[in-house]
Enzyme design. Sequence first.
Site, PDB file in Angstrom:
ATOM      1  N   ASN A 202       0.961  -1.355   0.168  1.00 54.83           N
ATOM      2  CA  ASN A 202      -0.216   0.079   0.224  1.00 54.83           C
ATOM      3  C   ASN A 202       1.341   1.514   0.013  1.00 54.83           C
ATOM      4  O   ASN A 202       1.736   1.629   1.096  1.00 54.83           O
ATOM      5  CB  ASN A 202      -0.581   0.315   1.269  1.00 54.83           C
ATOM      6  CG  ASN A 202      -1.462   1.211   1.567  1.00 54.83           C
ATOM      7  OD1 ASN A 202      -2.115   1.479   0.008  1.00 54.83           O
ATOM      8  ND2 ASN A 202      -2.413   1.264   2.637  1.00 54.83           N
ATOM      9  N   TRP A 203       1.152   1.762  -1.478  1.00 55.15           N
ATOM     10  CA  TRP A 203       2.248   2.728  -1.060  1.00 55.15           C
ATOM     11  C   TRP A 203       1.715   4.315  -0.660  1.00 55.15           C
ATOM     12  O   TRP A 203       1.966   5.399  -0.889  1.00 55.15           O
ATOM     13  CB  TRP A 203       2.081   3.238  -2.608  1.00 55.15           C
ATOM     14  CG  TRP A 203       2.992   2.793  -3.160  1.00 55.15           C
ATOM     15  CD1 TRP A 203       3.822   1.320  -3.125  1.00 55.15           C
ATOM     16  CD2 TRP A 203       3.561   2.680  -4.625  1.00 55.15           C
ATOM     17  NE1 TRP A 203       3.823   0.745  -3.360  1.00 55.15           N
ATOM     18  CE2 TRP A 203       4.492   1.357  -4.856  1.00 55.15           C
ATOM     19  CE3 TRP A 203       3.412   3.140  -5.634  1.00 55.15           C
ATOM     20  CZ2 TRP A 203       5.112   1.017  -5.752  1.00 55.15           C
ATOM     21  CZ3 TRP A 203       4.225   2.882  -7.203  1.00 55.15           C
ATOM     22  CH2 TRP A 203       4.741   1.904  -7.326  1.00 55.15           C
ATOM     23  N   LYS A 204       0.048   4.383  -0.348  1.00 52.33           N
ATOM     24  CA  LYS A 204      -0.784   5.296   0.197  1.00 52.33           C
ATOM     25  C   LYS A 204      -0.805   6.837  -0.311  1.00 52.33           C
ATOM     26  O   LYS A 204       0.158   6.125  -1.998  1.00 52.33           O
ATOM     27  CB  LYS A 204      -0.159   5.291   1.808  1.00 52.33           C
ATOM     28  CG  LYS A 204       0.074   4.272   2.653  1.00 52.33           C
ATOM     29  CD  LYS A 204      -0.425   4.257   3.976  1.00 52.33           C
ATOM     30  CE  LYS A 204       0.214   3.242   4.938  1.00 52.33           C
ATOM     31  NZ  LYS A 204       0.224   3.348   5.908  1.00 52.33           N
TER      32      LYS A 204
ATOM     33  N   GLY B  99       2.331   2.013  10.757  1.00 51.34           N
ATOM     34  CA  GLY B  99       3.409   2.999  10.700  1.00 51.34           C
ATOM     35  C   GLY B  99       4.132   3.805  12.023  1.00 51.34           C
ATOM     36  O   GLY B  99       4.080   4.596  12.057  1.00 51.34           O
TER      37      GLY B  99
ATOM     38  N   GLU C 230      -6.904   4.128   8.111  1.00 50.67           N
ATOM     39  CA  GLU C 230      -6.396   5.861   7.438  1.00 50.67           C
ATOM     40  C   GLU C 230      -7.345   6.913   6.637  1.00 50.67           C
ATOM     41  O   GLU C 230      -8.273   7.425   7.194  1.00 50.67           O
ATOM     42  CB  GLU C 230      -5.457   6.275   6.573  1.00 50.67           C
ATOM     43  CG  GLU C 230      -4.003   5.614   7.224  1.00 50.67           C
ATOM     44  CD  GLU C 230      -3.197   5.399   6.684  1.00 50.67           C
ATOM     45  OE1 GLU C 230      -2.616   5.368   5.351  1.00 50.67           O
ATOM     46  OE2 GLU C 230      -1.697   5.033   8.114  1.00 50.67           O
TER      47      GLU C 230
ATOM     48  N   SER D  54       3.648  -2.515  10.212  1.00 56.01           N
ATOM     49  CA  SER D  54       5.088  -2.564  10.031  1.00 56.01           C
ATOM     50  C   SER D  54       5.558  -3.903  10.047  1.00 56.01           C
ATOM     51  O   SER D  54       6.146  -4.354  10.833  1.00 56.01           O
ATOM     52  CB  SER D  54       5.698  -1.694  12.100  1.00 56.01           C
ATOM     53  OG  SER D  54       4.522  -1.218  11.804  1.00 56.01           O
TER      54      SER D  54
ATOM     55  N   HIS E 100      -9.373   0.651   5.300  1.00 57.74           N
ATOM     56  CA  HIS E 100      -8.261   0.471   5.582  1.00 57.74           C
ATOM     57  C   HIS E 100      -8.679   1.837   6.977  1.00 57.74           C
ATOM     58  O   HIS E 100      -9.234   2.979   6.757  1.00 57.74           O
ATOM     59  CB  HIS E 100      -7.251   1.668   4.817  1.00 57.74           C
ATOM     60  CG  HIS E 100      -5.727   1.903   5.178  1.00 57.74           C
ATOM     61  ND1 HIS E 100      -5.350   2.448   5.741  1.00 57.74           N
ATOM     62  CD2 HIS E 100      -4.458   0.972   5.000  1.00 57.74           C
ATOM     63  CE1 HIS E 100      -3.934   2.400   6.519  1.00 57.74           C
ATOM     64  NE2 HIS E 100      -3.339   1.529   5.696  1.00 57.74           N
TER      65      HIS E 100
ATOM     66  N   GLY F 291       2.708  -0.746   4.408  1.00 59.71           N
ATOM     67  CA  GLY F 291       2.393  -0.612   4.084  1.00 59.71           C
ATOM     68  C   GLY F 291       4.458   0.761   3.475  1.00 59.71           C
ATOM     69  O   GLY F 291       4.697   0.411   2.432  1.00 59.71           O
ATOM     70  N   GLY F 292       4.673   1.358   4.147  1.00 58.26           N
ATOM     71  CA  GLY F 292       6.532   1.531   4.844  1.00 58.26           C
ATOM     72  C   GLY F 292       7.467   1.526   3.930  1.00 58.26           C
ATOM     73  O   GLY F 292       7.772   1.261   2.881  1.00 58.26           O
TER      74      GLY F 292
ATOM     75  N   GLU G  55      -5.397  -5.125  10.828  1.00 59.03           N
ATOM     76  CA  GLU G  55      -4.445  -4.311  10.642  1.00 59.03           C
ATOM     77  C   GLU G  55      -4.254  -3.121  12.403  1.00 59.03           C
ATOM     78  O   GLU G  55      -5.328  -2.537  12.032  1.00 59.03           O
ATOM     79  CB  GLU G  55      -4.264  -3.264   9.937  1.00 59.03           C
ATOM     80  CG  GLU G  55      -3.785  -3.916   8.249  1.00 59.03           C
ATOM     81  CD  GLU G  55      -3.737  -2.961   7.520  1.00 59.03           C
ATOM     82  OE1 GLU G  55      -2.313  -3.146   6.698  1.00 59.03           O
ATOM     83  OE2 GLU G  55      -3.976  -2.412   6.706  1.00 59.03           O
TER      84      GLU G  55
HETATM   85  C1  PEP Z   1      -0.421  -0.020   6.231  1.00 61.49           C
HETATM   86  O1  PEP Z   1      -0.924   0.884   5.560  1.00 61.49           O
HETATM   87  O2  PEP Z   1      -1.436  -0.557   5.902  1.00 61.49           O
HETATM   88  C2  PEP Z   1       0.048  -0.516   6.910  1.00 61.49           C
HETATM   89  C3  PEP Z   1       0.360  -1.602   7.768  1.00 61.49           C
HETATM   90  O3  PEP Z   1       0.945   0.559   6.979  1.00 61.49           O
HETATM   91  P1  PEP Z   1       2.797   0.149   7.640  1.00 61.49           P
HETATM   92  O4  PEP Z   1       3.089  -1.356   7.050  1.00 61.49           O
HETATM   93  O5  PEP Z   1       3.996   1.023   7.436  1.00 61.49           O
HETATM   94  O6  PEP Z   1       3.277  -0.068   9.143  1.00 61.49           O
END
Ligand code: PEP
Length: 249
Positions: free
Chosen positions: A9-11, A172, A96, A212, A94, A233-234, A166
Amino acid sequence: MRKQIVAGNWKMNNDLSQTDALISDLKGKTRTSDAEVMIAPTFTNLYAASQALKGSDIEVVAQNMHFAENGAYTGEISAGMLKSIGVNTVILGHSERREYFNETDELLAKKVDAALAKGMRVIFCFGEELADRKASNEETVVGDQIKNALFHLEAAAFQNIVLAYEPVWAIGTGETASPEQAQDMHAFIRKTLADKYGNNIADQVSILYGGSVKPSNAEEIFSKPDVDGGLIGGASLNADDFFAIVNAF
Ligand code: PEP
């Protein structure tokens, strides 16, 4: 056999040239696992990404969509629009989106219906907040999120649903659920599905963990029996890290 999936997920990251560059990096990586691989760039770069990855084994997916087919919804994108550019999977729910855009279970149920009606696959996200876990309420919260948004569906619809657990406190933040915490919750999610739809359906649905995930912890998390992959994500913004996670299976 359940599908193993790793989705990035590049957001709201990467403009067009950065998208091109990251896709070139991803195309150069060697794959040693059979997991399905997906990336979710921003709306403006979905078409370029899907063209650049045509014929490859990386699927381009969307981060969100609206429930309506078209109409007066300024700034929104429909399932049909996504399909018209070759995007057949969408991430919905998600944390967010829930937190910053007030997406409720009721709204998400409509989005899920709209995506499935167009023959799209849905990666449906949910998870508890830190306060829920501290109060030992995580199963109630997660169970309700799943029931409210998905339990109006017929069993057959779950062929096109992937679940992504999640925990909000792990997204994040650098803090990850322990592999045992992830496994416990994934087993609970599968049991929740089994209680409503039976073991056959529950055993077929892939349940991803997100929060994470990095190259250093992916292997242990993915080794758990009810964890079928990750929503990343990251770490998905770096081709080496992302492929280290893909290859952690
Ligand atoms: C996400 O946004 O779905 C996610 C899991 O982010 P991260 O891996 O950065 O925690």
